[in-house]
Design a protein around this motif. Structure first.
Motif, short mmCIF file in Angstrom:
data_model
loop_
_atom_site.label_atom_id
_atom_site.label_comp_id
_atom_site.label_asym_id
_atom_site.label_seq_id
_atom_site.Cartn_x
_atom_site.Cartn_y
_atom_site.Cartn_z
N GLN A 26 0.84 -1.21 0.00
CA GLN A 26 0.00 0.00 0.00
C GLN A 26 0.86 1.25 0.00
O GLN A 26 0.58 2.22 -0.69
CB GLN A 26 -0.92 0.00 1.23
N ARG A 28 3.72 1.51 -1.36
CA ARG A 28 4.26 1.64 -2.71
C ARG A 28 3.25 2.32 -3.62
O ARG A 28 3.60 3.16 -4.44
CB ARG A 28 4.62 0.27 -3.27
N ARG A 29 2.02 1.95 -3.46
CA ARG A 29 0.98 2.59 -4.27
C ARG A 29 0.91 4.08 -3.95
O ARG A 29 0.80 4.92 -4.86
CB ARG A 29 -0.39 1.97 -4.00
N HIS A 33 1.59 7.04 -6.48
CA HIS A 33 0.65 8.15 -6.64
C HIS A 33 1.36 9.49 -6.39
O HIS A 33 1.16 10.47 -7.11
CB HIS A 33 -0.53 7.97 -5.68
#
Length: 180
Positions: A26, A28-29, A33
């Motif tokens: 998460q 990394r996301r 972003h």
């Protein structure tokens, strides 16, 4: 701009470190972003700088147009003042000419009255000397009238188209009584 690039490098470094750890998927996301947001921010900054350069160029053009327009306005004002001065001078000259025209018209009217009076006097003098009463309503080319001689009135009827001016003059003078 360099700070943004450093942040991007840091974000890529963090992504590679976190890539080994599955628990942080998460995160990394979120970092991905974050990287997209930074890219958009850099693009927006580039666009803003380009727009700012365009605005500065436009402002320079507008300022030059304003300077040119002010110069034209000053020239227009100077031209207007010159035309107003010429108009004032022409108006004064017109007033002077009208006054002269009025004076000359008055003098001419006086001369005409004198001429009429003189013509009346000459006509009366000729009438007293010649004792001829002229018919002014006869047809053109005809000389008509009545000579009131010492004893009898005699009609005059001469055709100027048939007779010479000398003959007519001599005939009329022959009617005048030479005894005073």
């Amino acid at each position: 701009m360099a700070a943004f690039r450093d942040m991007e490098e840091l974000s890529q470094g963090l992504l590679s470190l976190l890539g080994a750890n599955r628990a942080d998927a998460q995160q990394r996301r979120l970092l991905g972003h974050h990287e997209q947001v930074v890219d958009r921010l850099l693009e927006a900054q580039d666009s803003a700088e380009r727009l700012l350069r365009e605005i500065l160029t436009t402002e320079k053009e507008v300022a030059q147009n304003l300077v040119d327009t002010k110069e034209k306005a000053h020239q227009g004002v100077a031209e207007l003042q010159q035309l107003e001065a010429e108009l004032q001078k022409a108006s004064e000259e017109d007033i002077h000419l009208k006054a002269n025209l009025f004076q000359l018209t008055s003098e001419l009217e006086g001369l005409r009255e004198m001429e009429v009076d003189l013509q009346r006097y000459v006509a009366q003098l000729y009438h007293r000397i010649s004792k001829i009463e002229w018919d002014y309503e006869c047809e053109p080319g005809m000389i008509k009238g009545i000579h009131h001689g010492p004893t009898v009135a005699q009609p005059i009827h001469l055709d100027s188209t048939q007779l010479s001016k000398k003959f007519i003059s001599d005939h009329l003078w022959s009617l005048v009584d030479t005894e005073w």
